[in-house]
Each structure stands twice: as structure tokens, then as C-alpha cells.
Design a protein around this motif. Structure first.
Motif, PDB file in Angstrom:
ATOM      1  N   GLY A 214     -31.990  18.294 -23.514  1.00 32.35           N
ATOM      2  CA  GLY A 214     -33.244  18.046 -22.817  1.00 32.35           C
ATOM      3  C   GLY A 214     -34.240  19.177 -22.985  1.00 32.35           C
ATOM      4  N   HIS A 215     -35.349  19.052 -22.291  1.00 27.54           N
ATOM      5  CA  HIS A 215     -36.461  20.002 -22.341  1.00 27.54           C
ATOM      6  C   HIS A 215     -36.056  21.281 -21.620  1.00 27.54           C
ATOM      7  CE1 HIS A 215     -40.448  21.677 -21.698  1.00 27.54           C
ATOM      8  NE2 HIS A 215     -41.011  20.696 -22.392  1.00 27.54           N
ATOM      9  N   SER A 216     -36.254  22.415 -22.275  1.00 23.40           N
ATOM     10  CA  SER A 216     -35.812  23.680 -21.673  1.00 23.40           C
ATOM     11  C   SER A 216     -36.713  24.140 -20.536  1.00 23.40           C
ATOM     12  CB  SER A 216     -35.739  24.775 -22.737  1.00 23.40           C
ATOM     13  OG  SER A 216     -37.035  25.180 -23.142  1.00 23.40           O
ATOM     14  N   GLY A 217     -37.792  23.403 -20.268  1.00 18.82           N
ATOM     15  CA  GLY A 217     -38.619  23.704 -19.109  1.00 18.82           C
ATOM     16  C   GLY A 217     -38.390  22.711 -17.990  1.00 18.82           C
ATOM     17  N   VAL A 218     -38.758  21.455 -18.230  1.00 17.98           N
ATOM     18  CA  VAL A 218     -38.740  20.471 -17.142  1.00 17.98           C
ATOM     19  C   VAL A 218     -37.335  20.019 -16.772  1.00 17.98           C
ATOM     20  CG1 VAL A 218     -41.071  19.655 -17.642  1.00 17.98           C
ATOM     21  CG2 VAL A 218     -39.136  18.549 -18.755  1.00 17.98           C
ATOM     22  N   ASN A 219     -36.342  20.228 -17.648  1.00 23.30           N
ATOM     23  CA  ASN A 219     -34.968  19.837 -17.329  1.00 23.30           C
ATOM     24  C   ASN A 219     -34.060  21.008 -16.994  1.00 23.30           C
ATOM     25  OD1 ASN A 219     -35.288  17.436 -19.961  1.00 23.30           O
ATOM     26  ND2 ASN A 219     -35.442  17.016 -17.785  1.00 23.30           N
ATOM     27  N   ILE A 220     -34.561  22.223 -17.038  1.00 22.33           N
ATOM     28  CA  ILE A 220     -33.692  23.403 -16.932  1.00 22.33           C
ATOM     29  C   ILE A 220     -33.028  23.506 -15.557  1.00 22.33           C
ATOM     30  CG2 ILE A 220     -35.403  25.090 -16.109  1.00 22.33           C
ATOM     31  CD1 ILE A 220     -32.951  25.703 -19.005  1.00 22.33           C
ATOM     32  N   HIS A 221     -33.671  22.967 -14.534  1.00 20.63           N
ATOM     33  CA  HIS A 221     -33.131  23.070 -13.170  1.00 20.63           C
ATOM     34  C   HIS A 221     -32.036  22.049 -12.885  1.00 20.63           C
ATOM     35  CE1 HIS A 221     -35.948  19.779 -12.974  1.00 20.63           C
ATOM     36  NE2 HIS A 221     -35.447  19.415 -11.808  1.00 20.63           N
ATOM     37  N   LEU A 222     -31.745  21.159 -13.825  1.00 18.84           N
ATOM     38  CA  LEU A 222     -30.773  20.091 -13.596  1.00 18.84           C
ATOM     39  C   LEU A 222     -29.334  20.552 -13.783  1.00 18.84           C
ATOM     40  CD1 LEU A 222     -32.621  17.107 -15.317  1.00 18.84           C
ATOM     41  CD2 LEU A 222     -32.607  17.743 -12.895  1.00 18.84           C
ATOM     42  N   GLY A 223     -29.131  21.769 -14.234  1.00 20.58           N
ATOM     43  CA  GLY A 223     -27.786  22.318 -14.333  1.00 20.58           C
ATOM     44  C   GLY A 223     -26.962  21.765 -15.471  1.00 20.58           C
ATOM     45  N   ARG A 224     -27.610  21.264 -16.514  1.00 18.40           N
ATOM     46  CA  ARG A 224     -26.880  20.717 -17.652  1.00 18.40           C
ATOM     47  C   ARG A 224     -26.221  21.825 -18.472  1.00 18.40           C
ATOM     48  NH1 ARG A 224     -31.517  16.363 -19.554  1.00 18.40           N
ATOM     49  NH2 ARG A 224     -31.256  14.948 -17.788  1.00 18.40           N
ATOM     50  N   GLY A 225     -25.179  21.432 -19.199  1.00 17.13           N
ATOM     51  CA  GLY A 225     -24.472  22.400 -20.016  1.00 17.13           C
ATOM     52  C   GLY A 225     -25.296  22.856 -21.208  1.00 17.13           C
ATOM     53  N   ASN A 226     -25.139  24.132 -21.562  1.00 17.08           N
ATOM     54  CA  ASN A 226     -25.736  24.699 -22.764  1.00 17.08           C
ATOM     55  C   ASN A 226     -24.603  24.891 -23.760  1.00 17.08           C
ATOM     56  OD1 ASN A 226     -26.380  26.946 -24.636  1.00 17.08           O
ATOM     57  ND2 ASN A 226     -28.308  27.075 -23.519  1.00 17.08           N
ATOM     58  N   ALA A 285     -11.220  19.874 -19.845  1.00 16.80           N
ATOM     59  CA  ALA A 285     -11.016  19.314 -18.508  1.00 16.80           C
ATOM     60  C   ALA A 285     -11.733  20.145 -17.453  1.00 16.80           C
ATOM     61  CB  ALA A 285      -9.528  19.223 -18.201  1.00 16.80           C
ATOM     62  N   LEU A 286     -11.686  21.461 -17.604  1.00 17.79           N
ATOM     63  CA  LEU A 286     -12.328  22.367 -16.649  1.00 17.79           C
ATOM     64  C   LEU A 286     -13.838  22.170 -16.627  1.00 17.79           C
ATOM     65  CD1 LEU A 286     -12.145  24.868 -14.732  1.00 17.79           C
ATOM     66  CD2 LEU A 286     -12.448  26.269 -16.789  1.00 17.79           C
ATOM     67  N   VAL A 287     -14.455  22.167 -17.805  1.00 17.49           N
ATOM     68  CA  VAL A 287     -15.910  22.037 -17.882  1.00 17.49           C
ATOM     69  C   VAL A 287     -16.355  20.657 -17.408  1.00 17.49           C
ATOM     70  CG1 VAL A 287     -17.891  22.005 -19.446  1.00 17.49           C
ATOM     71  CG2 VAL A 287     -16.140  23.778 -19.683  1.00 17.49           C
ATOM     72  N   ARG A 288     -15.603  19.624 -17.773  1.00 19.99           N
ATOM     73  CA  ARG A 288     -15.972  18.284 -17.308  1.00 19.99           C
ATOM     74  C   ARG A 288     -15.911  18.186 -15.781  1.00 19.99           C
ATOM     75  NH1 ARG A 288     -13.114  13.946 -21.465  1.00 19.99           N
ATOM     76  NH2 ARG A 288     -14.617  14.189 -23.173  1.00 19.99           N
ATOM     77  N   GLU A 289     -14.975  18.883 -15.184  1.00 17.31           N
ATOM     78  CA  GLU A 289     -14.906  18.892 -13.719  1.00 17.31           C
ATOM     79  C   GLU A 289     -16.083  19.652 -13.138  1.00 17.31           C
ATOM     80  OE1 GLU A 289     -11.868  20.193 -10.078  1.00 17.31           O
ATOM     81  OE2 GLU A 289     -11.262  20.463 -12.167  1.00 17.31           O
ATOM     82  N   GLU A 290     -16.402  20.802 -13.719  1.00 20.13           N
ATOM     83  CA  GLU A 290     -17.531  21.598 -13.217  1.00 20.13           C
ATOM     84  C   GLU A 290     -18.852  20.846 -13.337  1.00 20.13           C
ATOM     85  OE1 GLU A 290     -15.862  26.095 -14.295  1.00 20.13           O
ATOM     86  OE2 GLU A 290     -17.573  25.262 -15.370  1.00 20.13           O
TER      87      GLU A 290
END
Length: 487
Positions: A214-226, A285-290
Motif C-alpha cells: 500500500g501507500h507509504s503515507g495514507v496506509n502507514i498507520h494500518l500496521g501492515r507488514g513490511n 505462524a508467529l507473524v500471521r498471529e501478530e
């Protein structure tokens, strides 16, 4: 007519279909620019291409509105080129395959380019109309917004006569933007040394994929994985235990897109392969849970490769992994002044392995200069501690909010009159070009509006059809209400 051109409003969607048909990724906008210029000249409109490649198109006022203030409608020509790994697509030669899905327009396996193709289409549709009321009109189409804001940086005083600028690059219907973040690029170079493999006799490529990006500005607060950060985390946890010897680290493709995929190639002793496969299962499994709510689809895949002739030196490898793992990423601070808006953020966007270094390209954004400078300082300190070098470039200012803006009040009141509710007045954590336009045109009154666009800068990008119609109606009503020059 195609399904796209039957949508409301037809003039806008007809232009968007043309735009999708002509490749226009950042730094490759020439074909679309030429198409627009030829069309404008055929319409009898005045067209100027400035020194850097921006287009300025002028149209006289409709009868009775000659004394209104001049308005410039502004959009950028380029689009972000992102595709899914299994999609065969050349952004420099292939058209975007847009299609209608319910109340959304999407693209097959690639970014759609609704950012900022819808805004550009609206401006061109107004230029081509014979029944839309407006005062003296200018359209400014800038180049290379997504890859460095080259067009906005290069715009000089004297090209525009307008008193008011309406930026069309916002991405949420019902919101009016009166300010945006500034930013700076940071490129960290980690020196590389190479050696022959020591005890390794098994070679693999490991890919981390399945993230939303996603967009590194408008989506950055959504907590998505990098993807870059997650793969570095895996290496930090397991590289010593498994005796991994890295050959390459690559990830992401754009500094302003949250990376969805990353890859490492490496060697290790064959007796550690079973433990590697177990580590992959455990980590996945760990990351998918987080990230079960924000980004649940992370996938690690392993493939055998031919044995490389060299691997990274131990110290160079450890430095790279430590630096990546230690680097901040994502939201650094939320705004105190504007509730729910990110103030300062960092995106570890692109990693590439070269002969003499591993290059890490980041984008720092902040609503305030001191926030931008603080994160730049963090990265500089990390680079200093790591023996790496850092280059800070392309800094651009934010757009300082003006709560007394007359055009913002016109848009707000017009929206209320049409939809019988108040819009939300916002500041966006993304790099709208308005801040740069304030340099050559300090007295220009500016506002930004647009339809609802989801997941820009990723192949999941989509634009909501109903809100395109609402945005169009608002834009036309605002143009009809622009006051006289002496008002």
C-alpha cells in the motif's frame, strides 16, 4: 462503449479509459503527455510544456463568468508501477487492464492508476466540455510526482495566472484536505565484502510474500507488514543458529510503497536444512498471529538454487542484518494537532544488493520539519554506528494548513449544500504537491479533493464509482461558485 465508459460521469470515464490505454509510469509519461497535447490543440486550447515537462492548458471562461478568479485544476500525469509476482506486465509498453467489479473499478494484477488518473480525467473532461460553467481556467499536469516530485520542484513562477488551485490527488470522498506532509529520501549504503563459502553446501532462495503493501503515507498507520523488515527479523533470529551465509537481499520496488515482497538467497550446511524448514514454519505462524487483523497473509517459500561462488563476509552480513532489524519503520509519531493523522513516519522501501554494497532506500514523511529531521538523524546515527554511509536527498516541504482559506470555505459550504452534511477538513500524511507550489506561487489559495481510492500504490488499488460521481458533482458546483476577482 465499454463497461468503463458507460459509467457516470461519462466524459470523465472516457478520459480514464484513454489514460489506462497509454503507458505512463513515473519517468515515462511522454506518450500520454503528447496525446493530451495533441487533443488540446485540436480543441483550440492553449498548451504550454514547461522546461521539465509539466503541461499547462488554458481555457477561457464560459459566458458571464469572465470576471471570476482564475482557477487551476491540478493533477499528476504519472502512476505507480506495481504488479503481482505472477502477473506478466510491462508498464512501459502494456495498457492497464481496468474492469468494473460492483461499485469499484480495479485492474488485473497491477496498480490501476486511479491515483491520479481520475483527477487528471476530471480536469481534461472539464476542458473538453461545452456546458460546464467556470471562470478562466488553467489545468496543470505535473510529471514524476510519484518518484520524486520532479515536476512540482521544477515549476517556475510566471507560468500560472490562477488565484486558486484545486488539487485532485486526495483519496477519500467527504474529506477536504488543506495540508499535507513533507518528506525526504534516505539512501543507506552498507559496504559489502565477499568470501568463499565456509561450511555451507546447500543453497536456497527464500521469498517473503502475501502482504498487502500500500501507500507509504495514507496506509502507514494500518500496521501492515513490511516485507523488508520481516525478512530482516527472520535473519536476525535464525542466521547464527542455522549458520546462514547470505548471498543477496532484495525487497520492495518503490520508496513510497510499503514493500509486499522480499527475497534472500543464501547457503547453509545441509545438516541444518531440516531446522531451516522448521524455523520457516514457526516464524510464519508467529507473524500471521501478530498480523492476524492488519495483514494475515504473509507467506515464506523456499526453493533450491545452484550453488553460488561467493557469500557475504561475516562482518558485512551481521552489519546488514543488525542495521535492518534496528531501523525504525512505520508510524513514528501521531499528530497532536490533527486527531487520527500520522505526524511522522518512515518506510524502509527498497533493498538491492550490488557488488560493493547493499543499498537501502527509505522515505521519511512528516507534517513538521523537525519530525522529518529527527528521523533523518536516527537513520544517520544508525549508519554511523554501522560504518555505512547515508545520503539524504529530494527534501520537499509540507503544505501548512490555512484554516482561513476562502476556497476551502467554498468547497466546504458547497459540499454541505449538495449532500446536507459537513465534510471533514483534513491534513493528509502524504506528499501532495501543494507545498512545493507555494514556493513559486506563495499567495495562491489551495485545496485538495478527490474520490475514494483504496490501496493506492499496490495491485489491490481500486476506485469507488459512486464517489467518482460525487467528486465530479462537487467539482462542477465549486467551479460555478468561484467569486469575482475583486470579491
Amino acid at each position: 462503449m465499454t463497461a468503463l465508459t458507460q459509467l457516470y460521469p461519462q466524459p470523465l470515464w472516457q478520459w480514464f479509459e484513454q489514460i489506462c490505454a497509454i503507458p505512463h509510469p513515473s519517468k515515462h509519461e511522454q506518450a500520454l503527455s503528447q496525446h493530451i497535447q495533441q487533443w488540446a490543440k485540436a480543441q483550440g486550447l492553449a498548451v504550454v510544456e514547461d522546461k521539465v515537462g509539466n503541461l499547462i492548458i488554458r481555457k477561457p471562461a464560459t459566458p458571464g463568468m469572465e470576471n471570476c478568479k482564475t482557477v487551476v485544476l491540478q493533477a499528476h500525469i504519472d502512476m505507480v508501477p506495481q504488479k503481482n509476482a505472477d502477473k506478466v506486465h510491462n508498464f512501459e509498453t502494456d495498457p492497464i487492464e481496468a474492469y468494473v467489479d460492483g461499485d469499484w473499478v480495479k485492474a488485473r494484477g497491477t496498480t490501476l492508476g486511479s491515483d491520479n488518473g481520475i483527477g487528471m480525467s476530471s480536469a481534461l473532461a472539464v476542458l473538453g466540455s461545452s456546458d460546464i460553467k467556470h471562470g478562466p481556467l488553467e489545468v496543470l499536469l505535473t510529471i514524476d510526482e510519484e518518484a520524486g516530485m520532479t515536476g512540482a520542484f521544477g515549476l517556475e513562477a510566471g507560468y500560472l495566472d490562477a488565484d486558486i488551485l484545486i488539487n485532485t490527488d486526495s483519496e477519500q470522498e467527504g474529506e477536504i484536505y488543506m495540508g499535507c506532509a513533507g518528506g525526504v529520501d534516505a539512501q543507506i549504503s552498507v559496504p559489502m565484502s565477499w568470501q568463499a563459502p565456509e561450511q555451507s553446501n546447500a543453497s536456497f532462495s527464500m521469498t517473503l510474500s502475501g502482504l498487502k503493501g500500500g501507500h507509504s503515507g495514507v496506509n502507514i498507520h494500518l500496521g501492515r507488514g513490511n516485507a523488508n523488515k520481516l525478512l530482516a527479523r527472520f535473519l536476525f533470529k535464525y542466521s547464527d543458529e542455522l549458520a546462514i551465509e547470505l548471498v543477496s537481499f532484495t525487497g520492495g520496488s518503490l520508496r513510497n510503497a510499503i514493500p509486499r515482497e522480499a527475497n534472500v538467497t543464501f547457503m547453509l550446511p545441509s545438516e541444518n536444512v531440516a531446522a531451516l524448514k522448521q524455523a520457516i514454519e514457526t516464524f510464519q505462524a508467529l507473524v500471521r498471529e501478530e498480523l492476524a487483523i492488519a495483514d494475515p497473509g504473509m507467506l515464506l517459500t523456499l526453493a533450491e538454487i545452484a550453488a553460488p561462488t561467493k557469500v557475504m563476509g561475516e562482518d558485512a552480513q551481521n552489519t546488514l542484518i543488525d542495521l535492518l532489524h534496528a531501523s525504525p519503520n512505520g508510524v513514528i509519531r501521531m499528530s497532536d494537532e490533527v486527531e487520527g493523522v500520522t505526524e511522522t513516519s518512515l518506510n524502509i522501501g527498497v533493498i538491492s544488493t550490488e557488488d560493493e554494497s547493499v543499498e537501502i532506500l527509505c522515505l521519511i514523511r512528516s507534517l513538521i520539519d523537525s519530525g522529518r529531521e529527527e528521523v533523518a538523524g536516527m537513520l544517520t546515527a544508525l549508519a554511523n554506528l554501522s560504518g555505512a554511509s547515508i545520503d539524504l536527498s529530494g527534501a520537499y516541504p509540507g503544505w501548512k494548513p490555512d484554516t482561513s482559506s476562502p476556497v476551502m470555505a467554498i468547497v466546504r459550504d458547497t459540499y454541505n449544500d449538495i449532500y446536507k452534511k459537513d465534510p471533514t477538513i483534513m491534513v493528509i500524511h502524504a506528499g501532495l504537491e501543494c507545498g512545493l507550489f507555494k514556493e513559486p506561487y506563495p499567495h495562491m489559495d489551495m485545496v485538495s479533493i478527490g474520490p475514494t481510492i483504496r490501496y493506492p500504490h499496490s495491485p489491490d488499488e481500486m476506485v469507488n464509482i459512486t464517489t467518482v460521481g460525487q467528486y465530479w458533482e462537487l467539482l462542477l458546483a465549486v467551479l460555478a461558485r468561484i467569486p469575482a476577482k475583486n470579491a
